[in-house]
Design a protein around this motif. Structure first.
Motif, mmCIF file in Angstrom:
data_model
loop_
_atom_site.group_PDB
_atom_site.id
_atom_site.type_symbol
_atom_site.label_atom_id
_atom_site.label_comp_id
_atom_site.label_asym_id
_atom_site.label_seq_id
_atom_site.Cartn_x
_atom_site.Cartn_y
_atom_site.Cartn_z
ATOM 1 N N TYR A 92 18.787 -2.418 -8.070
ATOM 2 C CA TYR A 92 17.586 -2.389 -8.892
ATOM 3 C C TYR A 92 17.343 -0.996 -9.456
ATOM 4 O O TYR A 92 17.496 0.009 -8.747
ATOM 5 N N LEU A 93 16.975 -0.945 -10.725
ATOM 6 C CA LEU A 93 16.513 0.292 -11.362
ATOM 7 C C LEU A 93 15.144 0.012 -11.969
ATOM 8 O O LEU A 93 14.882 -1.090 -12.467
ATOM 9 N N ALA A 94 14.277 1.024 -11.961
ATOM 10 C CA ALA A 94 12.915 0.828 -12.468
ATOM 11 C C ALA A 94 12.482 2.012 -13.332
ATOM 12 O O ALA A 94 12.953 3.133 -13.166
ATOM 13 N N ASP A 95 11.592 1.696 -14.290
ATOM 14 C CA ASP A 95 10.912 2.701 -15.099
ATOM 15 C C ASP A 95 11.875 3.618 -15.844
ATOM 16 O O ASP A 95 11.939 4.828 -15.602
ATOM 17 N N LYS A 96 12.632 3.032 -16.747
ATOM 18 C CA LYS A 96 13.481 3.836 -17.628
ATOM 19 C C LYS A 96 12.590 4.771 -18.445
ATOM 20 O O LYS A 96 11.536 4.366 -18.957
ATOM 21 N N ALA A 97 13.023 6.009 -18.605
ATOM 22 C CA ALA A 97 12.166 7.045 -19.192
ATOM 23 C C ALA A 97 11.851 6.788 -20.657
ATOM 24 O O ALA A 97 10.749 7.100 -21.122
ATOM 25 N N ASP A 98 12.792 6.204 -21.411
ATOM 26 C CA ASP A 98 12.583 6.098 -22.866
ATOM 27 C C ASP A 98 12.348 4.657 -23.317
ATOM 28 O O ASP A 98 12.739 4.270 -24.411
ATOM 29 N N ALA A 132 0.842 -1.199 0.000
ATOM 30 C CA ALA A 132 0.000 0.000 0.000
ATOM 31 C C ALA A 132 0.878 1.251 0.000
ATOM 32 O O ALA A 132 1.830 1.361 0.785
ATOM 33 N N GLY A 133 0.559 2.187 -0.895
ATOM 34 C CA GLY A 133 1.290 3.446 -0.943
ATOM 35 C C GLY A 133 2.564 3.394 -1.763
ATOM 36 O O GLY A 133 3.241 4.413 -1.912
ATOM 37 N N HIS A 134 2.944 2.210 -2.268
ATOM 38 C CA HIS A 134 4.187 2.090 -3.040
ATOM 39 C C HIS A 134 3.949 2.592 -4.463
ATOM 40 O O HIS A 134 2.930 2.288 -5.068
ATOM 41 N N PRO A 135 4.890 3.367 -5.020
ATOM 42 C CA PRO A 135 4.718 3.808 -6.424
ATOM 43 C C PRO A 135 4.635 2.611 -7.357
ATOM 44 O O PRO A 135 5.335 1.600 -7.171
ATOM 45 N N VAL A 136 3.782 2.703 -8.335
ATOM 46 C CA VAL A 136 3.657 1.640 -9.328
ATOM 47 C C VAL A 136 4.861 1.686 -10.251
ATOM 48 O O VAL A 136 5.254 2.755 -10.719
ATOM 49 N N MET A 137 5.497 0.533 -10.509
ATOM 50 C CA MET A 137 6.644 0.449 -11.403
ATOM 51 C C MET A 137 6.300 -0.504 -12.538
ATOM 52 O O MET A 137 5.595 -1.494 -12.342
ATOM 53 N N THR A 138 6.831 -0.187 -13.710
ATOM 54 C CA THR A 138 6.525 -1.018 -14.884
ATOM 55 C C THR A 138 7.732 -1.833 -15.313
ATOM 56 O O THR A 138 7.689 -3.059 -15.323
ATOM 57 N N THR A 139 8.811 -1.159 -15.703
ATOM 58 C CA THR A 139 10.008 -1.888 -16.139
ATOM 59 C C THR A 139 10.989 -2.016 -14.974
ATOM 60 O O THR A 139 11.002 -1.201 -14.052
ATOM 61 N N LEU A 140 11.841 -3.056 -15.035
ATOM 62 C CA LEU A 140 12.775 -3.314 -13.942
ATOM 63 C C LEU A 140 14.069 -3.895 -14.502
ATOM 64 O O LEU A 140 14.050 -4.721 -15.423
ATOM 65 N N LEU A 141 15.183 -3.447 -13.933
ATOM 66 C CA LEU A 141 16.493 -4.045 -14.208
ATOM 67 C C LEU A 141 17.167 -4.300 -12.863
ATOM 68 O O LEU A 141 17.354 -3.363 -12.075
ATOM 69 N N GLY A 142 17.480 -5.552 -12.588
ATOM 70 C CA GLY A 142 18.152 -5.883 -11.334
ATOM 71 C C GLY A 142 19.419 -6.683 -11.599
ATOM 72 O O GLY A 142 19.422 -7.584 -12.445
ATOM 73 N N VAL A 143 20.482 -6.326 -10.901
ATOM 74 C CA VAL A 143 21.746 -7.070 -11.033
ATOM 75 C C VAL A 143 22.316 -7.312 -9.631
ATOM 76 O O VAL A 143 22.130 -6.489 -8.731
ATOM 77 N N PRO A 144 23.001 -8.441 -9.451
ATOM 78 C CA PRO A 144 23.579 -8.722 -8.128
ATOM 79 C C PRO A 144 24.839 -7.887 -7.891
ATOM 80 O O PRO A 144 25.593 -7.599 -8.821
ATOM 81 N N ILE A 145 25.048 -7.506 -6.642
ATOM 82 C CA ILE A 145 26.300 -6.870 -6.217
ATOM 83 C C ILE A 145 27.167 -7.984 -5.651
ATOM 84 O O ILE A 145 26.904 -8.498 -4.567
ATOM 85 N N ARG A 146 28.207 -8.371 -6.393
ATOM 86 C CA ARG A 146 28.957 -9.547 -6.006
ATOM 87 C C ARG A 146 30.437 -9.400 -6.336
ATOM 88 O O ARG A 146 30.830 -8.610 -7.194
#
Length: 322
Positions: free
Chosen positions: A47-53, A23-37
């Motif tokens: 994690y990055l979300a919702d690239k503009a273009d 509840a209350g979390h911004p809606v996200m559409t696209t996602l890019l996640g990579v491990p820190i290792r």
């Protein structure tokens, strides 16, 4: 998170593992996640979300993977540095002796490394028992900081033990002989050193005979809450000129009094003079004069805000019990 590989999602709502947002979390559409290792160790995920273009691309994934790799290296270096810091501090403490049990004296010692890296240096303390049940208190500070100073400190402290036991008295002769040997074997490293013998006195106290090689004077704390530094004739530090004579000093330590030998890290601070620091430490010692010796030593180390020291501190305390 269970499978630490890069993940790209073009529409999170349609992904089979999607369960919605809190509840209350911004809606996200696209996602890019990579491990820190780093190698096989995973420290987290980026994690990055919702690239503009539009959706994330292979190029985006390569860039973010590189950023996560750099973050992983930084975290790994920080952890390695912390392990090294703890290891060097433990190494320094292992070079220092445990306090022996001596009749008529209570002994306590503290070592506090500098809060600035590296946390290892040339400060030390030592106590040995000479023939005739005469304790010999020793302490010093090798010029410089780091592993090299700690190595020289180990050489000097071990050599001083042998010479003090062999020469026995007076303290000035012990320091002179130490200076001579250091010049012959190691080229005369610079260090300040203090040697003090605590001989039995007729009134139940102790007669302290000591000699200083450029070191701070002993601090005497009596049971009536008085504290003062025993300013006396001071010889040159070790490594300057082994041929010059060294003075001896003596003072009677009354029963229930405490004598403190410490290095300059306890009293030095960029915000004040050395005299200000010594005066402040003497005031703290006087206020805690009759407390158990461990409490007195702890009070001297906790007087700094956040226990910050710009140099190592070696502290040796001896209380005359009878």
């Amino acid at each position: 998170m269970r499978d630490p590989r890069p993940l790209r999602v073009d529409n999170m709502a349609s992904h089979p593992h999607a369960v919605g947002f809190p509840a209350g979390h911004p809606v996200m559409t696209t996602l890019l996640g990579v491990p820190i290792r780093v190698r096989e160790t995973v420290y987290g995920n980026l994690y990055l979300a919702d690239k503009a273009d539009g959706p994330f691309t292979d190029e985006d994934q390569d860039v973010v993977t590189a950023l996560a790799g750099a973050a992983g290296v930084a975290i790994e270096n920080a952890r390695l540095y912390e392990r090294l810091r703890l290891a060097t501090e433990e190494f320094q403490r292992r070079l220092l002796p445990r306090m022996p049990h001596l009749e008529g004296l209570e002994l306590e010692a503290r070592y506090e490394p500098s809060t600035e890296a590296p946390r290892i240096g040339g400060d030390w303390y030592d106590v040995i028992h000479l023939s005739g049940k005469v304790p010999c208190l020793m302490g010093g500070d090798v010029m410089g900081h780091g592993l090299e100073s700690a190595t020289v400190m180990s050489q000097i402290s071990n050599m001083l033990r042998v010479i003090a036991f062999d020469q026995r008295e007076p303290p000035s002769r012990i320091l002179s002989r130490l200076d001579e040997v250091l010049h012959e074997l190691h080229g005369g490293p610079l260090a300040t050193v203090q040697v003090a013998r605590l001989e039995p006195a007729t009134d139940g106290g102790r007669l302290m005979r000591w000699s200083c090689a450029g070191h701070l004077p002993p601090l005497l704390v009596t049971a009536d809450h008085q504290a003062r530094y025993l300013h006396s004739e001071v010889g040159l530090p070790l490594g300057v000129d082994p041929g010059l004579p060294r003075p001896d000093n003596e003072h009677v330590l009354p029963a229930d009094s405490t004598v403190l030998l410490h290095t300059d890290g306890l009293v030095e601070h960029p915000a004040g003079t050395l005299e200000d620091g010594m005066r402040h430490v003497a005031q703290i010692a006087a206020a805690h004069a009759t407390e158990p010796l461990p409490h007195l030593c702890d009070a001297l180390l906790t007087h700094r805000r956040r226990r910050t020291f710009h140099d190592d501190v070696a502290l040796l305390a001896a209380r005359v019990t009878h």
